[in-house]
Write an enzyme that holds these catalytic residues in place. Structure first.
Site, PDB file in Angstrom:
ATOM      1  CD  GLN A 112      -2.831  -1.193   2.445  1.00 30.99           C
ATOM      2  OE1 GLN A 112      -3.188  -2.269   2.900  1.00 30.99           O
ATOM      3  NE2 GLN A 112      -3.269  -0.055   2.946  1.00 30.99           N
ATOM      4  NE  ARG A 131     -13.120  -0.121   4.622  1.00 31.44           N
ATOM      5  CZ  ARG A 131     -13.919  -0.495   3.650  1.00 31.44           C
ATOM      6  NH1 ARG A 131     -14.352  -1.714   3.589  1.00 31.44           N
ATOM      7  NH2 ARG A 131     -14.288   0.352   2.727  1.00 31.44           N
ATOM      8  CB  CYS A 132      -9.161   1.355  11.893  1.00 30.09           C
ATOM      9  SG  CYS A 132      -8.307   1.947  13.322  1.00 30.09           S
ATOM     10  CD  GLU A 146      -9.113   4.014   7.383  1.00 30.77           C
ATOM     11  OE1 GLU A 146      -8.068   3.411   7.574  1.00 30.77           O
ATOM     12  OE2 GLU A 146      -9.239   5.228   7.632  1.00 30.77           O
TER      13      GLU A 146
HETATM   14  N1  MCN Z   1     -14.073   9.534  -2.046  1.00 31.59           N
HETATM   15  C1  MCN Z   1     -14.994  10.399  -2.606  1.00 31.59           C
HETATM   16  N2  MCN Z   1     -15.409  11.492  -1.888  1.00 31.59           N
HETATM   17  C2  MCN Z   1     -14.955  11.726  -0.627  1.00 31.59           C
HETATM   18  C3  MCN Z   1     -14.048  10.839  -0.042  1.00 31.59           C
HETATM   19  C4  MCN Z   1     -13.595   9.748  -0.795  1.00 31.59           C
HETATM   20  O1  MCN Z   1     -15.441  10.168  -3.716  1.00 31.59           O
HETATM   21  N3  MCN Z   1     -15.361  12.795   0.058  1.00 31.59           N
HETATM   22  C5  MCN Z   1     -13.565   8.377  -2.798  1.00 31.59           C
HETATM   23  C6  MCN Z   1     -12.060   8.501  -3.033  1.00 31.59           C
HETATM   24  O2  MCN Z   1     -11.702   9.299  -4.070  1.00 31.59           O
HETATM   25  C7  MCN Z   1     -11.637   7.057  -3.162  1.00 31.59           C
HETATM   26  C8  MCN Z   1     -12.540   6.356  -2.137  1.00 31.59           C
HETATM   27  O3  MCN Z   1     -13.702   7.207  -2.010  1.00 31.59           O
HETATM   28  O4  MCN Z   1     -11.860   6.591  -4.447  1.00 31.59           O
HETATM   29  C9  MCN Z   1     -11.867   6.195  -0.762  1.00 31.59           C
HETATM   30  O5  MCN Z   1     -11.229   7.394  -0.457  1.00 31.59           O
HETATM   31  P1  MCN Z   1     -10.478   7.743   0.918  1.00 31.59           P
HETATM   32  O6  MCN Z   1     -11.469   7.910   1.994  1.00 31.59           O
HETATM   33  O7  MCN Z   1      -9.575   8.857   0.622  1.00 31.59           O
HETATM   34  O8  MCN Z   1      -9.630   6.452   1.272  1.00 31.59           O
HETATM   35  P2  MCN Z   1      -8.301   5.932   0.536  1.00 31.59           P
HETATM   36  O9  MCN Z   1      -8.446   6.063  -0.906  1.00 31.59           O
HETATM   37  O10 MCN Z   1      -7.105   6.476   1.203  1.00 31.59           O
HETATM   38  O11 MCN Z   1      -8.418   4.394   0.831  1.00 31.59           O
HETATM   39  C10 MCN Z   1      -7.959   3.844   2.038  1.00 31.59           C
HETATM   40  C11 MCN Z   1      -9.075   3.251   2.840  1.00 31.59           C
HETATM   41  C12 MCN Z   1      -8.489   2.363   3.844  1.00 31.59           C
HETATM   42  S1  MCN Z   1      -7.315   2.981   4.857  1.00 31.59           S
HETATM   43  C13 MCN Z   1      -8.845   1.055   3.901  1.00 31.59           C
HETATM   44  S2  MCN Z   1      -8.180   0.102   5.110  1.00 31.59           S
HETATM   45  C14 MCN Z   1      -9.738   0.482   2.928  1.00 31.59           C
HETATM   46  C15 MCN Z   1     -10.643   1.477   2.330  1.00 31.59           C
HETATM   47  O12 MCN Z   1      -9.988   2.581   1.972  1.00 31.59           O
HETATM   48  N4  MCN Z   1      -9.287  -0.500   2.140  1.00 31.59           N
HETATM   49  C16 MCN Z   1     -10.011  -0.835   1.028  1.00 31.59           C
HETATM   50  N5  MCN Z   1     -11.514   0.996   1.426  1.00 31.59           N
HETATM   51  C17 MCN Z   1     -11.176  -0.080   0.665  1.00 31.59           C
HETATM   52  N6  MCN Z   1     -11.907  -0.420  -0.420  1.00 31.59           N
HETATM   53  C18 MCN Z   1     -11.489  -1.449  -1.198  1.00 31.59           C
HETATM   54  N7  MCN Z   1     -12.237  -1.772  -2.260  1.00 31.59           N
HETATM   55  N8  MCN Z   1     -10.361  -2.143  -0.923  1.00 31.59           N
HETATM   56  C19 MCN Z   1      -9.614  -1.871   0.151  1.00 31.59           C
HETATM   57  O13 MCN Z   1      -8.501  -2.550   0.399  1.00 31.59           O
HETATM   58 CU1  CUN Z   2      -6.156   1.554   8.647  1.00 34.39          CU
HETATM   59  S1  CUN Z   2      -6.231  -0.004   7.442  1.00 34.39           S
HETATM   60 MO1  CUN Z   2      -6.227   1.187   5.931  1.00 34.39          MO
HETATM   61  O1  CUN Z   2      -5.342   2.340   6.864  1.00 34.39           O
HETATM   62  O2  CUN Z   2      -5.031   0.624   4.981  1.00 34.39           O
END
Ligand code: MCN
Ligand code: CUN
Length: 801
Positions: free
Chosen positions: A229, A376-377, A747
């Site tokens: 990641q 996921r946290c 998360e």
């Molecule tokens: N998004 C959006 N509008 C927002 C916030 C987010 O459209 N206001 C969209 C983002 O652009 C992105 C998705 O939602 O496409 C998730 O965005 P974000 O909250 O920024 O999270 P990350 O992209 O950093 O993803 C990490 C997060 C984590 S830490 C875990 S653990 C997890 C999760 O995402 N693992 C996943 N969701 C997952 N989903 C899938 N399918 N697979 C994982 O391994």
């Molecule tokens: Cu906290 S599990 Mo996600 O941060 O990859």
């Protein structure tokens, strides 16, 4: 029908797949057709295969390892042992929490499933057979499977490899105002107490971990395709640990079949495949099997929580005390900001107006696989929110105040931001009471209470559980957040080609979240280039700008912000080009989605695509050609999404089986880039929350055997078990400091969900006077609690004789 200017702008934006468009996920085209390119899909000429021999025992001294029978098997090229690793100073590696972790065991094995040796062979079957031919002579040692055993005065010292380590304590950490909290408790009318265990859980992505290491002697370059990641962090770590020049290392994170935190740490398998490739000068592939993944990688939680709330009789929370004992397993390898030993657990009570609090945390070594990764946290926030919402429910019922009312009266009010939380964070926005109201209305709160009372008269147990969560998402800022001294920020690099098409790269790395879709939407919003004209690429350290990777839902808050910022840099240059093309001064140029025009005569304009062509064919004198830029973004604060989850259940008192009747989710993650993707994130998180609270059971017997090492024991809910969700998106509090007002969402549902399910079951059985049943709420636990009117603890060791 007439439309307002705002509406027509929004419609124009939807047309190009900009902000707010539920654009279909572009990555799904290849995923659905089975054309994804995962680590195991990578096949290189001359590639060998690696398998790992794991320890069957949880704690034992290694007396000898005999590899001669393994070497005798045709097709075996190399057998790596700890002793060999030690000659290269690679028997141990640093962890992301300033600890050390054995790559291959030398002196002792410290958990069941620990890596003892690796075989590299022509194919994985030969390698597996050869692993079985390795003879290891173990001398069993007493086993520790809980912090309490680890803290006993006569407990064996698990980490006797560490100079100066005389016991099993890893750290003692505290935050908050102890004296002030003591005073609050002196003034309390009521003190409400709760103790519980948040069990070990496992992210269990469908794709296990793996790597293909390819060291090329001719070029001295090392390329590693791997399930990570955070590819740039791995590049730096390989450079430092293996002492290879960083420019000679290329880490490629191809498609990833789910991460959920499991693919943040550095695992011995990665290191061994790299060393094997260097030694053999051939590509070496390692693909973990499911049991290997389930018993040795990335465990989460396993914390014992003890808390007290000081309450006034009218319902005001005066102060909170929390203590946690964290079971970290044999190596402290959490990935978390360096200065916070128990992650961001001190985000507890951030949404409540609690004047004072104190949190103490103790980390303990046990004979289990390294635990404590964030599943996921955002670094331990799941535990914080679970405990917070379980305590809130206990406090409300101790006071005889309605659950919803108690929350509402203690929430931080909408006009009280910025708000300093009792344990030190600064929250900046939210509409907590409004989210709660939307949720209560959706579930039909008042009606349900009546229905519940009616049902109870007829012996039916209905329950309603509320949970709220707010989560610090998007580490950094760099002032406060670093991992091993590396500051936390992120990046985006945008290259607009002459025909107006573009390629965007970021330092984040999607594992299924849909970055290829959403990042293009941010560019479309900022530049008016249709999202379909923008390709997004992540995960190759040779081409992507430096970034800290994807975890803690930091991508949108940090890399996503960088995408907006780099687009704005491009727009600033395009404006100069537009002024040149329009033959006016820059100050006379106005911008609307995708087009610059002359203020005094709006019909005279040029499109962003025309500006792009001009950047390569008709630039003003003295202007650097091209339309490319990079932005590094260091956020001023974390983002603070908020959510309310409400569940109703029916519990069968005869069997302890419980069914979800309804689940309502109200998520406020600020501006939604892609509403459909956000909903998918919420549904996925809620399903994981349901799984953790109802069925996922991974524990350890007294000998340290991992119970739950396969999907027969560690259950993943299928569509059959998964309840339906009713999602609400009407509350939108834009993040005040994020360039497009977005907050993280990835998360939230997994963080806030578990307490809603548990609170619902506890509400259903509230007549019994039970305070707690530990997760997972398996039917036998619920039945035991109802039948014997006693709390049920799920703490190991659990005998499975
Ligand atoms: N998004 C959006 N509008 C927002 C916030 C987010 O459209 N206001 C969209 C983002 O652009 C992105 C998705 O939602 O496409 C998730 O965005 P974000 O909250 O920024 O999270 P990350 O992209 O950093 O993803 C990490 C997060 C984590 S830490 C875990 S653990 C997890 C999760 O995402 N693992 C996943 N969701 C997952 N989903 C899938 N399918 N697979 C994982 O391994
Ligand atoms: Cu906290 S599990 Mo996600 O941060 O990859």
């Amino acid at each position: 029908m007439t439309t307002t200017a705002d509406e027509s702008r929004a419609l124009d934006e939807i047309k190009i797949g900009g902000l707010g468009s539920s654009r279909k996920r572009v990555e799904d085209d290849r995923f659905i057709r089975g054309k994804g390119n995962y680590t195991d899909d990578i096949v290189l000429p001359g590639m060998l295969h690696m398998e790992i021999l794991r320890s069957p025992l949880a704690h034992a001294r290694i007396k000898s390892i005999d590899t001669s029978r393994a070497y005798a098997i045709p097709g075996v090229h190399l057998v790596l042992t700890g002793e060999m690793m030690a000659t290269r100073n690679l028997a141990w590696m640093p962890t992301l929490s300033y600890d050390t972790q054995a790559v291959l065991a030398t002196d002792k094995v410290r958990f069941q499933g620990q890596e003892v040796a690796c075989v590299i062979a022509d194919d994985p079957y030969i390698a597996k057979d050869a692993c079985e031919a390795i003879e290891v002579d173990y001398e069993p040692l007493p086993v520790i499977v809980s912090p309490w055993q680890g803290l006993a005065p006569d407990a064996p010292v698990i980490r006797d490899d560490k100079v100066g380590q005389a016991d099993n304590v890893i750290y003692n950490w505290e935050v908050g105002d102890e004296a002030g909290t003591d005073r609050a408790f002196e003034q309390a009318d009521v003190i409400s107490k709760l103790e519980l265990h948040y069990p070990r859980s496992h992210p269990s992505p469908i794709e296990c971990c793996g790597s293909v290491a390819d060291f090329n002697r001719a070029t001295s370059r090392l390329t590693v395709y791997m399930t990570t990641q955070a590819p740039h962090i791995i590049r730096a770590a390989v450079a430092m640990v293996a002492e290879l020049p960083e420019q000679m290392i290329r880490i490629v994170s191809p498609d990833i079949g789910g991460g959920f935190g499991n693919k943040v740490p550095i695992y011995p398998g990665y290191v061994c495949s790299i060393l094997a490739s260097i030694l053999l000068e051939r590509p070496v592939k390692w693909i973990e099997d499911k049991t290997g993944n389930l018993i040795s990688t990335g465990f989460a939680r396993d914390v014992y929580l003890k808390g007290e709330m000081a309450l006034r009789k009218d319902g005001k929370i005066l102060g909170v005390r929390m203590h946690t004992d964290a079971d970290h397993g044999a190596f402290f390898s959490d990935a978390q900001p360096s200065k916070f030993k128990i992650g961001l657990m001190h985000s507890a009570f951030a949404a409540y107006d609690v004047p004072v609090a104190h949190l103490t945390a103790r980390g303990v070594y046990t004979n289990k696989a390294p635990g404590g990764v964030a599943y996921r946290c955002s670094f331990r926030v799941t535990e914080a929110m679970f405990f917070q919402e379980r305590m809130v429910q206990a406090a409300a019922s101790d006071l005889g105040i309605d659950q919803a009312e108690f929350r509402r009266m203690n929430f931080v009010r909408d006009d009280a931001f910025p708000h300093r939380t009792p344990l030190g964070f600064l929250t900046d926005s939210g509409q907590y009471a409004k989210c709660l109201d939307v949720g209560l209305k959706a579930i039909g709160y008042e009606n349900f209470r009546e229905e519940q009372a009616e049902a109870r008269k007829r012996g039916r147990l209905l329950g309603l559980g509320i949970s709220t969560m707010t989560e610090p998402l998007g580490a950094g800022n760099s002032r406060e957040y670093d991992i091993l001294g590396i500051k936390m920020f992120d990046s985006a690099d945008l290259k607009v080609h002459m025909t107006g098409k573009a390629i965007l790269r970021t330092g984040a790395k999607s594992q299924g979240q849909g970055h290829e879709t959403t990042w293009a939407q941010i560019v479309a919003h900022e530049l008016g280039i249709p999202a379909d004209d923008i390709i997004v690429e992540e995960g190759d350290t040779d081409t992507a700008p430096f970034g800290m990777g994807t975890y803690a839902s930091r991508s949108t808050p940090v890399a996503g912000a960088a995408v907006a910022m780099v687009s704005r840099k491009i727009r600033a240059k395009a404006r100069k080009l537009a002024a040149h093309l329009l033959e006016v001064s820059e100050e006379d140029v106005e911008w609307e989605l995708g087009r610059f025009y002359v203020r005094s005569s709006p019909q005279r304009g040029v499109s962003i695509q025309e500006c792009a062509m001009a950047a390569y064919s008709n630039m003003p004198d003295g202007m650097e050609p091209g339309l490319e830029n990079t932005a590094y973004y260091d956020p001023p604060n974390l983002t603070w999404p908020f959510a309310v989850y409400i569940v109703t259940v029916e519990v069968d008192p005869a069997t302890g089986v419980w069914d979800v009747l309804r689940m309502v989710a109200v998520d406020d993650c600020g501006v939604r880039i892609n509403p459909m993707i956000v909903e998918g994130q919420i549904m996925g998180g809620l399903t994981e929350a349901y799984a953790m609270s109802s069925m996922q059971f991974i524990t350890f017997d007294a000998d340290g055997n991992c119970v739950g090492s396969n999907y027969m024991d560690y259950l993943l809910p299928s569509a059959w078990e998964t309840p339906g969700y009713e999602l609400h998106s009407e509350v939108v509090t834009p993040c005040p400091h994020h360039p497009i007002g977005a907050k993280g969402i990835g998360e939230c549902a997994a963080v806030g969900g578990p307490a809603a399910f548990v609170n619902a079951v506890m509400d259903a059985v509230s007549d019994t006077g039970i305070r707690n049943i530990d997760m997972p709420l398996l039917p036998d636990r619920v039945w035991e609690a109802i039948t014997y009117r006693r709390d049920v603890s799920g703490a190991p060791p659990v005998r499975q004789d």
